[in-house]
Enzyme design. Structure first.
Site, PDB file in Angstrom:
ATOM      1  N   ASP A 126       0.833  -1.209   0.000  1.00 13.07           N
ATOM      2  CA  ASP A 126       0.000   0.000   0.000  1.00 13.07           C
ATOM      3  C   ASP A 126       0.872   1.266   0.000  1.00 13.07           C
ATOM      4  O   ASP A 126       0.662   2.180   0.801  1.00 13.07           O
ATOM      5  CB  ASP A 126      -0.932   0.023   1.221  1.00 13.07           C
ATOM      6  CG  ASP A 126      -1.612  -1.311   1.468  1.00 13.07           C
ATOM      7  OD1 ASP A 126      -2.024  -1.949   0.486  1.00 13.07           O
ATOM      8  OD2 ASP A 126      -1.738  -1.712   2.643  1.00 13.07           O
TER       9      ASP A 126
ATOM     10  N   GLU B 100     -11.199  -1.265  -3.772  1.00 17.14           N
ATOM     11  CA  GLU B 100     -10.507  -0.653  -2.643  1.00 17.14           C
ATOM     12  C   GLU B 100      -9.300   0.127  -3.157  1.00 17.14           C
ATOM     13  O   GLU B 100      -9.057   0.210  -4.360  1.00 17.14           O
ATOM     14  CB  GLU B 100     -10.059  -1.730  -1.637  1.00 17.14           C
ATOM     15  CG  GLU B 100      -9.016  -2.697  -2.176  1.00 17.14           C
ATOM     16  CD  GLU B 100      -8.607  -3.776  -1.194  1.00 17.14           C
ATOM     17  OE1 GLU B 100      -9.317  -3.985  -0.193  1.00 17.14           O
ATOM     18  OE2 GLU B 100      -7.564  -4.428  -1.434  1.00 17.14           O
TER      19      GLU B 100
ATOM     20  N   HIS C 115      -3.092  -1.315  -5.224  1.00 21.69           N
ATOM     21  CA  HIS C 115      -3.050  -0.309  -4.157  1.00 21.69           C
ATOM     22  C   HIS C 115      -1.964   0.738  -4.414  1.00 21.69           C
ATOM     23  O   HIS C 115      -0.976   0.845  -3.700  1.00 21.69           O
ATOM     24  CB  HIS C 115      -2.867  -0.924  -2.784  1.00 21.69           C
ATOM     25  CG  HIS C 115      -3.361  -0.003  -1.705  1.00 21.69           C
ATOM     26  ND1 HIS C 115      -4.409  -0.325  -0.877  1.00 21.69           N
ATOM     27  CD2 HIS C 115      -2.991   1.257  -1.363  1.00 21.69           C
ATOM     28  CE1 HIS C 115      -4.642   0.694  -0.051  1.00 21.69           C
ATOM     29  NE2 HIS C 115      -3.802   1.658  -0.345  1.00 21.69           N
TER      30      HIS C 115
ATOM     31  N   ARG D  60       4.808  -8.288  -0.394  1.00 25.45           N
ATOM     32  CA  ARG D  60       4.279  -7.302  -1.323  1.00 25.45           C
ATOM     33  C   ARG D  60       5.263  -6.134  -1.309  1.00 25.45           C
ATOM     34  O   ARG D  60       5.503  -5.529  -0.266  1.00 25.45           O
ATOM     35  CB  ARG D  60       2.871  -6.846  -0.908  1.00 25.45           C
ATOM     36  CG  ARG D  60       1.822  -7.938  -1.064  1.00 25.45           C
ATOM     37  CD  ARG D  60       0.431  -7.438  -0.680  1.00 25.45           C
ATOM     38  NE  ARG D  60       0.322  -7.191   0.755  1.00 25.45           N
ATOM     39  CZ  ARG D  60      -0.731  -6.627   1.346  1.00 25.45           C
ATOM     40  NH1 ARG D  60      -1.756  -6.234   0.608  1.00 25.45           N
ATOM     41  NH2 ARG D  60      -0.765  -6.460   2.647  1.00 25.45           N
TER      42      ARG D  60
END
Length: 318
Positions: free
Chosen positions: A17, A199, A263, A296
């Site tokens: 993110d 999202e 994201h 990630r």
């Protein structure tokens, strides 16, 4: 220095993110979810490339209990009305999935060493009975025509639930002025893999239009990026002002070893060229629960503008 940057490969490891903000003084700031989901960190550098090795400062830690004590997710750093704000989501140790959006404020000039004050849960408009009462996260803030808007994901329904994106105009940096408006729900098959998810919104402006990207589906290889757009002159609180792309604008590319891109946030390099900051994995199969697998990684992508439509083009070819 932009020539030092490498694109579409791991840039800052194990930072999901990712959010990069270039301040008015030219400094770059970086924040992201850390694998332990227990704190909020900031980095600063005079160059975008320098963020990779910049010192990482913890500016806030989760509570030992109660709200903001678990799952500290997706922080974003914004500068509004002369103060710094961090928007993030967090759960409760007694109910770890009671994810809600929260706000931190710093009135000092330097957000890395300044004092951060908790402003509590993001406030909804007085006549709004629904916002932030369910699983809510991934808030972003953008400005248009002198107004600030807050966009976030919130779940509705039964069963596994559906994650939609909502928008509202802001009254202050920590309260909405208007009742929520539904921007997008997972309409298409590529938004419904594993979970029905929209999202991670992010906004970029170009040639009089606002482009809002978002992420869809579960957080493995199916994770991908969709996009909506609206005219800067339109009523952004009217769903009819927005056009949603039928297909994702960025997906897994197994040949390049990039899995589950999503994201993202937007920034620019030192020359002012637009850059997409996103996370992705470099392995297709994930060990254990994808949510708690740390791999990630933050990556960078050059953005180009379509000569005919003016829309951003997302391509691994750079």
């Amino acid at each position: 220095m932009s020539e030092e940057l490498k694109y579409n490969e791991p840039w800052i490891l194990q930072r999901a993110d990712p959010y990069v903000y270039r301040h008015t003084d030219g400094n770059y700031y970086f924040t992201a979810s850390v694998p332990a989901y227990d704190r909020i960190v900031l980095r600063r550098s005079k160059t975008l490339a320098g963020l990779k090795d910049a010192e990482e400062i913890t500016v806030w830690k989760k509570h030992p209990e109660g709200i903001m004590s678990e799952h500290i997710w997706a922080p974003e750093l914004h500068y509004l009305d002369g103060k710094w704000y961090i928007y993030f989501a967090g759960g409760d140790k007694d109910d770890v999935w009671a994810i809600r959006p929260y706000v931190l404020e710093c009135a000092d000039a330097d957000p890395l060493i300044g004092t951060w004050t908790e402003k509590g849960k993001m406030g909804r408009a007085d006549e709004d009975e629904f916002s932030f009462e369910a699983f809510s996260l991934d808030a972003t803030v953008f400005e248009n025509k002198g107004k600030h808007y807050y966009v976030w994901a919130e779940k509705v329904g039964v069963g596994k639930q559906i994650s939609n994106l909502y928008i509202g105009e802001m009254e202050s940096p920590y309260k909405l002025k208007t009742v929520q408006v539904l921007l997008t729900t997972p309409d298409y098959d590529w938004e419904r893999v594993g979970f029905w998810v929209n999202e991670g919104p992010a906004v970029i402006h170009h040639n009089g239009k606002i482009y809002l990207t978002y992420s869809a589906s579960e957080t493995g290889a199916a994770y991908c990026v969709g996009m909506m757009s609206a005219s800067e002159d339109s009523d952004l609180l009217d769903p009819k002002s927005w056009t949603k792309e039928r297909y994702p604008v960025l997906c897994t590319d197994a040949d390049r070893g990039v899995y589950g891109p999503g994201h993202n946030s937007f920034t620019e390099d030192e020359e002012g060229n637009p850059i997409m900051v996103y996370h992705a994995r470099i392995e297709e199969k994930i060990e254990g629960n994808p949510l708690y697998n740390p791999n990630r990684h933050a990556m960078l992508m050059k953005i180009h503008w379509d000569e005919k439509t003016g829309a951003p083009v997302f391509s691994y070819e750079n």
